[in-house]
Design an enzyme around this catalytic site. Structure first.
Site, PDB file in Angstrom:
ATOM      1  N   LYS A 178       0.858  -1.195   0.000  1.00  0.00           N
ATOM      2  CA  LYS A 178       0.000   0.000   0.000  1.00  0.00           C
ATOM      3  C   LYS A 178       0.891   1.241   0.000  1.00  0.00           C
ATOM      4  CE  LYS A 178      -1.652   2.946   2.868  1.00  0.00           C
ATOM      5  NZ  LYS A 178      -1.670   4.121   2.010  1.00  0.00           N
ATOM      6  N   GLY A 236       2.726   4.761  13.744  1.00  0.00           N
ATOM      7  CA  GLY A 236       3.404   3.563  14.252  1.00  0.00           C
ATOM      8  C   GLY A 236       2.759   3.028  15.520  1.00  0.00           C
ATOM      9  N   GLU A 253       9.543   1.998  11.122  1.00  0.00           N
ATOM     10  CA  GLU A 253      10.578   3.026  10.929  1.00  0.00           C
ATOM     11  C   GLU A 253       9.860   4.370  10.993  1.00  0.00           C
ATOM     12  OE1 GLU A 253      13.710   2.507  10.812  1.00  0.00           O
ATOM     13  OE2 GLU A 253      13.702   0.345  10.496  1.00  0.00           O
ATOM     14  N   CYS A 287      13.310  11.713   6.921  1.00  0.00           N
ATOM     15  CA  CYS A 287      13.268  11.307   8.329  1.00  0.00           C
ATOM     16  C   CYS A 287      14.600  11.621   9.003  1.00  0.00           C
ATOM     17  CB  CYS A 287      12.943   9.839   8.442  1.00  0.00           C
ATOM     18  SG  CYS A 287      13.983   8.821   7.399  1.00  0.00           S
ATOM     19  N   GLU A 388       8.843  16.905  15.397  1.00  0.00           N
ATOM     20  CA  GLU A 388       9.196  16.737  13.983  1.00  0.00           C
ATOM     21  C   GLU A 388       8.342  17.675  13.135  1.00  0.00           C
ATOM     22  OE1 GLU A 388       8.193  13.048  11.887  1.00  0.00           O
ATOM     23  OE2 GLU A 388      10.247  12.993  11.127  1.00  0.00           O
TER      24      GLU A 388
HETATM   25  P1  NAD Z   1       2.129   8.723   7.807  1.00  0.00           P
HETATM   26  O1  NAD Z   1       2.379   8.077   9.114  1.00  0.00           O
HETATM   27  O2  NAD Z   1       1.048   9.717   7.713  1.00  0.00           O
HETATM   28  O3  NAD Z   1       1.777   7.611   6.698  1.00  0.00           O
HETATM   29  C1  NAD Z   1       2.651   6.531   6.399  1.00  0.00           C
HETATM   30  C2  NAD Z   1       1.838   5.421   5.726  1.00  0.00           C
HETATM   31  O4  NAD Z   1       0.977   4.833   6.710  1.00  0.00           O
HETATM   32  C3  NAD Z   1       0.914   5.907   4.606  1.00  0.00           C
HETATM   33  O5  NAD Z   1       0.899   4.952   3.556  1.00  0.00           O
HETATM   34  C4  NAD Z   1      -0.439   5.987   5.296  1.00  0.00           C
HETATM   35  O6  NAD Z   1      -1.534   5.870   4.388  1.00  0.00           O
HETATM   36  C5  NAD Z   1      -0.358   4.798   6.230  1.00  0.00           C
HETATM   37  N1  NAD Z   1      -1.262   4.848   7.393  1.00  0.00           N
HETATM   38  C6  NAD Z   1      -1.717   5.937   8.058  1.00  0.00           C
HETATM   39  N2  NAD Z   1      -2.508   5.565   9.084  1.00  0.00           N
HETATM   40  C7  NAD Z   1      -2.539   4.209   9.093  1.00  0.00           C
HETATM   41  C8  NAD Z   1      -3.177   3.224   9.915  1.00  0.00           C
HETATM   42  N3  NAD Z   1      -3.941   3.571  10.946  1.00  0.00           N
HETATM   43  N4  NAD Z   1      -2.977   1.931   9.639  1.00  0.00           N
HETATM   44  C9  NAD Z   1      -2.196   1.559   8.617  1.00  0.00           C
HETATM   45  N5  NAD Z   1      -1.588   2.433   7.786  1.00  0.00           N
HETATM   46  C10 NAD Z   1      -1.740   3.747   8.030  1.00  0.00           C
HETATM   47  O7  NAD Z   1       3.530   9.323   7.337  1.00  0.00           O
HETATM   48  P2  NAD Z   1       3.877  10.186   6.046  1.00  0.00           P
HETATM   49  O8  NAD Z   1       3.362  11.569   6.226  1.00  0.00           O
HETATM   50  O9  NAD Z   1       3.486   9.449   4.798  1.00  0.00           O
HETATM   51  O10 NAD Z   1       5.480  10.190   6.108  1.00  0.00           O
HETATM   52  C11 NAD Z   1       6.202  11.047   6.925  1.00  0.00           C
HETATM   53  C12 NAD Z   1       6.663  10.358   8.192  1.00  0.00           C
HETATM   54  O11 NAD Z   1       7.411   9.207   7.868  1.00  0.00           O
HETATM   55  C13 NAD Z   1       7.586  11.230   9.021  1.00  0.00           C
HETATM   56  O12 NAD Z   1       7.273  11.098  10.389  1.00  0.00           O
HETATM   57  C14 NAD Z   1       8.963  10.645   8.735  1.00  0.00           C
HETATM   58  O13 NAD Z   1       9.937  10.873   9.715  1.00  0.00           O
HETATM   59  C15 NAD Z   1       8.642   9.203   8.600  1.00  0.00           C
HETATM   60  N6  NAD Z   1       9.695   8.512   7.861  1.00  0.00           N
HETATM   61  C16 NAD Z   1      10.521   7.679   8.567  1.00  0.00           C
HETATM   62  C17 NAD Z   1      11.552   7.023   7.899  1.00  0.00           C
HETATM   63  C18 NAD Z   1      12.460   6.074   8.638  1.00  0.00           C
HETATM   64  O14 NAD Z   1      13.068   5.243   7.995  1.00  0.00           O
HETATM   65  N7  NAD Z   1      12.573   6.144   9.952  1.00  0.00           N
HETATM   66  C19 NAD Z   1      11.750   7.253   6.529  1.00  0.00           C
HETATM   67  C20 NAD Z   1      10.893   8.119   5.866  1.00  0.00           C
HETATM   68  C21 NAD Z   1       9.856   8.748   6.539  1.00  0.00           C
END
Ligand code: NAD
Length: 503
Positions: A178, A236, A253, A287, A388
């Site tokens: 997804k 997460g 992550e 990130c 963040e």
């Molecule tokens: P997000 O948490 O909004 O979404 C991430 C993914 O999770 C999306 O595909 C979203 O549709 C899905 N999602 C959202 N709610 C969910 C749920 N309840 N159940 C299952 N899936 C769900 O994050 P974003 O805005 O897409 O990305 C930015 C974030 O990602 C920042 O916090 C960034 O630090 C983090 N990030 C971390 C790393 C790492 O390796 N540590 C790398 C890149 C980005």
């Protein structure tokens, strides 16, 4: 085949391109200029169930394909990524917004991961060990787990899917993917190329749609054994909670609040280059972005003026234009969130040195652009130094000495990346030991990972797993210990022990 001519795309389930059962759709829109990139199925739980069933059925055959053969598919995939690199880079500048050089890095990371994980097809090492008993042979082997649900963010739309799906596949698992709703076409292209590389039907499936409908069903589906998610801390926590009843393997992550430390003895020109690249590259939407800069007082004024002057020279624009330094941020909500932190910082008494506003004019008004923003005189406990922001904003924090710098760097809930600029080798080694983070750079910024090393963070950045490197294999396999007794008689471990021979 996806319906590219009409810019209408589908899910890929069990080797067939299909619409969402409910027939709903959503648009992917360019953050650079508002162009529509494509129309995608807005899927629901029923679509996830179909994809999981396809992946579950395909697992029974894929797990038996010899791992070196699975690896050969990944070698072909790497080759296809090379052949399509220019197109993918151009699409990424439009759908996600990052500038060309960085989009090239994103795709290159997936190429590197393809070759690295393809090679794992001929390794996937276990161990052999001696037995306590005579005529007995012991070994441990890695076993695939089953269906993996891969949920990804938009900021590395090709690299992050590769970090998850390529190790999962070489280990013999099948995948339901997804992608983020902000970058569905890049996710779609990733799967099309995997299919072209020769994956059997059902081994990889893509279901487009939101976190609530598609992601959550994947997390709760009883036949999905592993959830690998990259996203925000809040997502997460929710995912971990929702996966708990089924005792799933959950690999997270999450976010970061990374700092670069600059000591008085540092090469300031090098440090400034590293800070600008880490704070404003990908418009601060990494990130690992450096959203804090911790500076020893002797270097503070000189570094601050260098950074402000350089940030003001950065050119905002479309990612596909060669002279653009900083592209757009991902969407309107991100722009508003970033600006709200400017207001928070000012309200907290931090000094806005440059930026702090939405960029308009020269065609930028149709997209989401924010000026590179630097706050000075930031106290370590301020919200702009703790939370963040995920945008082109960084906070300068003045400290007296090395010990205070380490304390401030560690004084956050996240633990992803860290960095120190110093010419003192003793301090560099102390920093390597004392910085609480999954990644530490010496005399380089906080960003830029290589695929053969583990990637991930400590504290609230994750739950102890790592992406990439050999560590990724631990996410996508379970250990099996195998005992072969060829004595022909019953030998009871810990009971039928033999006397040691006299020395
Ligand atoms: P997000 O948490 O909004 O979404 C991430 C993914 O999770 C999306 O595909 C979203 O549709 C899905 N999602 C959202 N709610 C969910 C749920 N309840 N159940 C299952 N899936 C769900 O994050 P974003 O805005 O897409 O990305 C930015 C974030 O990602 C920042 O916090 C960034 O630090 C983090 N990030 C971390 C790393 C790492 O390796 N540590 C790398 C890149 C980005």
């Amino acid at each position: 085949m996806a319906l590219t001519g009409t810019k209408r795309f589908q899910n890929y389930i069990g080797g067939e391109w299909v619409d969402a059962i409910g027939g709903d759709t959503f648009e992917s829109v360019s953050p650079a200029n508002g162009d529509t990139i494509g129309i995608f199925p807005k899927s629901g739980p029923g679509d996830v169930d179909r994809a999981v069933e396809a992946a579950r059925a395909a697992f029974e055959e894929w797990r038996l394909v010899p791992a070196p053969k699975r690896g050969e598919v990944l070698f072909r995939f790497g080759q296809l990524l090379i052949e399509h690199k220019d197109d993918l880079v151009d699409l990424m500048t439009r759908e996600m917004g990052k500038v060309k050089a960085e989009a090239g890095g994103d795709v290159q990371e997936a190429i590197d991961m393809s070759y690295y994980m393809a090679g794992e097809g001929r390794r996937l090492f276990g161990q052999t060990t001696p037995s306590e008993l005579r005529d007995k042979f012991n070994m441990s082997v890695r076993m695939p787990i089953g269906v993996v649900g891969a949920i990804t963010p938009w900021n590395f739309p090709i690299a992050i899917p590769s970090w998850k799906m390529l190790p999962a596949l070489v280990c013999g698992n099948t995948v339901v993917f997804k992608p983020a709703t902000d970058t569905p076409l890049l996710g779609e292209r990733f799967v099309e190329l995997l299919d072209e590389a020769g994956l059997p039907k059902g081994v990889v499936n893509i279901v487009h749609g939101g976190g609530g409908a598609v992601g959550d069903r994947l997390v709760r589906h009883p036949d999905v054994r592993v959830i690998t998610l990259t996203g925000s801390r809040e997502t997460g926590v929710e995912v971990m909670r929702n996966a708990a009843d089924a005792l799933k393997h959950v690999h997270l992550e999450l976010g970061g609040k990374n700092a670069i430390i600059v000591l008085d003895d540092a090469d300031l020109e090098l440090a400034a280059d590293g800070i600008l690249w880490s704070a404003f590259g990908t418009s601060g939407q990494r990130c690992t972005a450096a959203s804090r800069v911790i500076v020893q007082e002797g270097a503070y004024e000189a570094l601050q003026s260098r950074l402000v002057a350089a940030a003001e020279k950065m050119r905002l624009g479309y990612g596909w234009e060669d002279d653009t330094d900083v592209g757009p941020v991902i969407n309107k909500a991100a722009l508003e969130k970033i600006h709200s932190y400017t207001e928070i910082g000012k309200g907290e008494g931090a000094r806005l040195l440059t930026g702090g506003e939405v960029a308009t004019g020269n065609g930028l008004s149709d997209g989401y652009y924010y000026r590179p923003t630097i706050f000075g005189d930031v106290a370590p406990g301020m919200r702009i130094a703790q939370e963040e922001i995920f945008g082109p904003t960084t906070a300068l924090i003045r400290v007296r000495d090395f010990d205070e710098a380490i304390r401030v760097s560690n004084g956050i809930k996240y633990g992803l990346s860290s960095s120190i600029f110093t010419r003192d080798v003793n301090k560099a080694f102390r920093a390597m030991r004392d910085l609480q983070a999954g990644i530490t750079y010496i005399n380089a910024g906080t960003i830029g990972a290589e695929v053969h090393l583990p990637f991930g963070g400590t504290k609230d950045t994750g739950n102890g797993h790592r992406e990439a490197g050999q560590a990724a294999l631990d996410v996508f396999t379970e250990w099996k210990s195998i005992y072969v007794d060829y004595s022909g008689r019953l030998q009871r471990a810990q009971i039928d022990t033999e006397e040691s021979p006299a020395p």
